[in-house]
Design a protein around this motif. Structure first.
Motif, mmCIF file in Angstrom:
data_model
loop_
_atom_site.group_PDB
_atom_site.id
_atom_site.type_symbol
_atom_site.label_atom_id
_atom_site.label_comp_id
_atom_site.label_asym_id
_atom_site.label_seq_id
_atom_site.Cartn_x
_atom_site.Cartn_y
_atom_site.Cartn_z
ATOM 1 N N VAL A 118 3.034 1.901 -7.436
ATOM 2 C CA VAL A 118 2.711 1.335 -6.410
ATOM 3 C C VAL A 118 3.680 0.440 -5.981
ATOM 4 O O VAL A 118 4.179 -0.399 -6.506
ATOM 5 N N LYS A 119 4.540 0.656 -4.942
ATOM 6 C CA LYS A 119 5.344 -0.101 -3.906
ATOM 7 C C LYS A 119 5.908 0.401 -2.788
ATOM 8 O O LYS A 119 4.797 1.115 -2.029
ATOM 9 N N ALA A 120 6.117 -0.698 -2.013
ATOM 10 C CA ALA A 120 6.883 -0.446 -0.637
ATOM 11 C C ALA A 120 7.664 0.729 0.267
ATOM 12 O O ALA A 120 8.379 0.516 -0.621
ATOM 13 N N ILE A 121 7.350 1.283 0.766
ATOM 14 C CA ILE A 121 7.406 2.988 1.317
ATOM 15 C C ILE A 121 8.599 1.884 2.670
ATOM 16 O O ILE A 121 9.030 2.801 3.036
ATOM 17 N N GLY A 122 8.684 0.584 2.856
ATOM 18 C CA GLY A 122 9.276 0.490 4.337
ATOM 19 C C GLY A 122 9.182 -1.382 4.576
ATOM 20 O O GLY A 122 8.115 -1.755 4.105
ATOM 21 N N THR A 123 9.659 -1.820 5.039
ATOM 22 C CA THR A 123 10.183 -3.294 5.269
ATOM 23 C C THR A 123 10.571 -2.736 6.683
ATOM 24 O O THR A 123 11.678 -3.149 6.815
ATOM 25 N N ILE A 124 9.490 -3.719 7.404
ATOM 26 C CA ILE A 124 10.196 -4.950 8.686
ATOM 27 C C ILE A 124 10.431 -6.056 9.280
ATOM 28 O O ILE A 124 9.310 -6.639 8.317
ATOM 29 N N GLU A 125 11.177 -6.783 9.759
ATOM 30 C CA GLU A 125 11.118 -7.735 10.343
ATOM 31 C C GLU A 125 11.367 -8.436 11.739
ATOM 32 O O GLU A 125 11.302 -7.222 11.920
ATOM 33 N N VAL A 126 10.009 -9.106 11.967
ATOM 34 C CA VAL A 126 10.201 -9.209 13.477
ATOM 35 C C VAL A 126 10.060 -10.715 13.583
ATOM 36 O O VAL A 126 9.414 -11.552 13.068
ATOM 37 N N MET A 127 11.410 -11.069 14.676
ATOM 38 C CA MET A 127 11.494 -12.517 14.573
ATOM 39 C C MET A 127 11.244 -13.257 16.170
ATOM 40 O O MET A 127 11.324 -12.431 17.003
ATOM 41 N N GLY A 128 11.510 -13.934 16.378
ATOM 42 C CA GLY A 128 10.478 -15.039 17.144
ATOM 43 C C GLY A 128 9.426 -15.131 18.186
ATOM 44 O O GLY A 128 9.113 -15.210 18.631
ATOM 45 N N MET A 131 9.921 9.382 1.703
ATOM 46 C CA MET A 131 9.440 8.373 2.534
ATOM 47 C C MET A 131 7.933 7.950 1.511
ATOM 48 O O MET A 131 7.732 6.801 1.097
ATOM 49 N N ILE A 132 7.246 9.140 1.528
ATOM 50 C CA ILE A 132 5.697 8.716 1.203
ATOM 51 C C ILE A 132 5.818 9.414 -0.227
ATOM 52 O O ILE A 132 6.087 10.806 -0.524
ATOM 53 N N PRO A 133 5.466 9.222 -1.498
ATOM 54 C CA PRO A 133 4.987 9.674 -2.378
ATOM 55 C C PRO A 133 4.354 10.766 -2.719
ATOM 56 O O PRO A 133 3.583 10.524 -2.091
ATOM 57 N N ASP A 134 4.495 12.267 -3.032
ATOM 58 C CA ASP A 134 3.311 13.526 -3.389
ATOM 59 C C ASP A 134 1.997 12.653 -3.469
ATOM 60 O O ASP A 134 1.349 12.724 -3.058
ATOM 61 N N GLU A 135 2.049 11.237 -4.671
ATOM 62 C CA GLU A 135 0.848 11.333 -4.876
ATOM 63 C C GLU A 135 0.025 10.209 -4.545
ATOM 64 O O GLU A 135 -0.687 9.931 -4.924
ATOM 65 N N ALA A 136 0.430 9.743 -3.574
ATOM 66 C CA ALA A 136 0.140 9.179 -2.058
ATOM 67 C C ALA A 136 -0.941 9.760 -1.400
ATOM 68 O O ALA A 136 -2.121 9.100 -0.562
ATOM 69 N N TYR A 137 -0.764 11.596 -1.651
ATOM 70 C CA TYR A 137 -1.530 12.115 -0.542
ATOM 71 C C TYR A 137 -3.026 12.585 -1.275
ATOM 72 O O TYR A 137 -2.602 13.102 -2.467
ATOM 73 N N ASP A 138 -3.774 13.037 -0.533
ATOM 74 C CA ASP A 138 -5.326 13.245 -1.156
ATOM 75 C C ASP A 138 -5.282 14.794 -1.347
ATOM 76 O O ASP A 138 -4.217 15.374 -0.630
ATOM 77 N N ARG A 139 -6.614 15.103 -1.430
ATOM 78 C CA ARG A 139 -6.549 16.806 -1.337
ATOM 79 C C ARG A 139 -6.337 17.360 0.176
ATOM 80 O O ARG A 139 -6.212 18.616 0.142
ATOM 81 N N ASN A 140 -6.772 16.606 0.896
ATOM 82 C CA ASN A 140 -6.824 17.051 2.345
ATOM 83 C C ASN A 140 -5.250 16.697 3.251
ATOM 84 O O ASN A 140 -4.698 17.186 4.462
ATOM 85 N N ASP A 141 -3.383 16.505 2.199
ATOM 86 C CA ASP A 141 -2.734 16.216 2.815
ATOM 87 C C ASP A 141 -2.590 14.837 3.360
ATOM 88 O O ASP A 141 -2.117 14.702 4.301
ATOM 89 N N ILE A 142 -3.636 14.169 3.330
ATOM 90 C CA ILE A 142 -3.735 12.781 4.180
ATOM 91 C C ILE A 142 -3.693 11.335 3.101
ATOM 92 O O ILE A 142 -3.539 11.409 2.045
ATOM 93 N N ALA A 143 -2.479 10.599 3.690
ATOM 94 C CA ALA A 143 -1.677 9.627 3.078
ATOM 95 C C ALA A 143 -2.235 8.388 3.301
ATOM 96 O O ALA A 143 -1.843 8.804 4.699
ATOM 97 N N THR A 144 -2.645 7.097 3.353
ATOM 98 C CA THR A 144 -3.047 6.043 3.449
ATOM 99 C C THR A 144 -2.375 5.103 3.565
ATOM 100 O O THR A 144 -1.695 5.165 2.361
ATOM 101 N N ILE A 145 -2.142 4.518 4.542
ATOM 102 C CA ILE A 145 -0.531 3.125 4.766
ATOM 103 C C ILE A 145 -1.625 1.966 4.924
ATOM 104 O O ILE A 145 -2.108 2.534 5.787
ATOM 105 N N VAL A 146 -1.096 0.918 4.053
ATOM 106 C CA VAL A 146 -1.570 -0.203 4.095
ATOM 107 C C VAL A 146 -0.381 -0.831 5.057
ATOM 108 O O VAL A 146 0.737 -1.428 4.244
ATOM 109 N N VAL A 147 -0.146 -1.381 5.885
ATOM 110 C CA VAL A 147 1.074 -2.492 6.482
ATOM 111 C C VAL A 147 -0.215 -3.823 6.506
ATOM 112 O O VAL A 147 -0.835 -4.188 6.855
ATOM 113 N N THR A 148 0.981 -4.921 5.323
ATOM 114 C CA THR A 148 0.573 -6.059 5.507
ATOM 115 C C THR A 148 1.482 -6.811 5.820
ATOM 116 O O THR A 148 2.749 -6.572 5.933
ATOM 117 N N GLY A 149 0.867 -7.880 6.694
ATOM 118 C CA GLY A 149 2.179 -8.893 7.079
ATOM 119 C C GLY A 149 1.918 -10.015 6.812
ATOM 120 O O GLY A 149 1.120 -10.940 6.773
#
Length: 120
Positions: free
Chosen positions: A40-50, A1-19
């Motif tokens: 850098v690439k999306a780790i997931g995509t969703i579509e919300v309709m209507g 899901m989240i690449p190891d390189e995305a985690y900081d030294r405290n093992d926290i990954a910041t994910i930005v959701v853009t839509g």
């Protein structure tokens, strides 16, 4: 899901959701930060309709999606923050955004509350 390189030294990954909305369909991507540009690439995509014009509602759907995804991956959703207040009145109907912090060492169980979306 989240690449190891995305985690900081405290093992926290910041994910930005853009839509962005196309007609009455929102398309949202979850993108980890702190990666080299070539990774850098999306780790997931969703579509919300209507729900055209409903940026806050769409981010609630993204929150539910991320909450379920991190729980399934045995991770913890440490923080989720709506960034919609950063868009001006001309952009707000067409764009949405949020920031999530994923903790790889804290598992949130099904019976614990995962943060409700917080306004930025």
């Amino acid at each position: 899901m989240i690449p190891d390189e995305a985690y900081d030294r405290n093992d926290i990954a910041t994910i930005v959701v853009t839509g962005t909305v196309y007609g009455d369909t929102w398309v949202l991507d979850a993108i980890p930060t702190h990666l080299p540009p070539e990774k850098v690439k999306a780790i997931g995509t969703i579509e919300v309709m209507g729900v055209a014009g409903e940026a806050d509602l769409v981010l609630k759907a993204a929150h539910a999606w991320l909450s379920t995804s991190v729980l399934d991956a045995n991770l913890g959703l440490a923080h989720y923050e709506t960034l919609n207040d950063r868009y001006g009145p001309n952009e707000a109907p067409y764009f949405t955004g949020a920031k999530a912090l994923i903790d790889r060492h804290t598992r949130i169980t099904d019976d614990e509350d995962v943060n409700e979306p917080q306004d930025g």
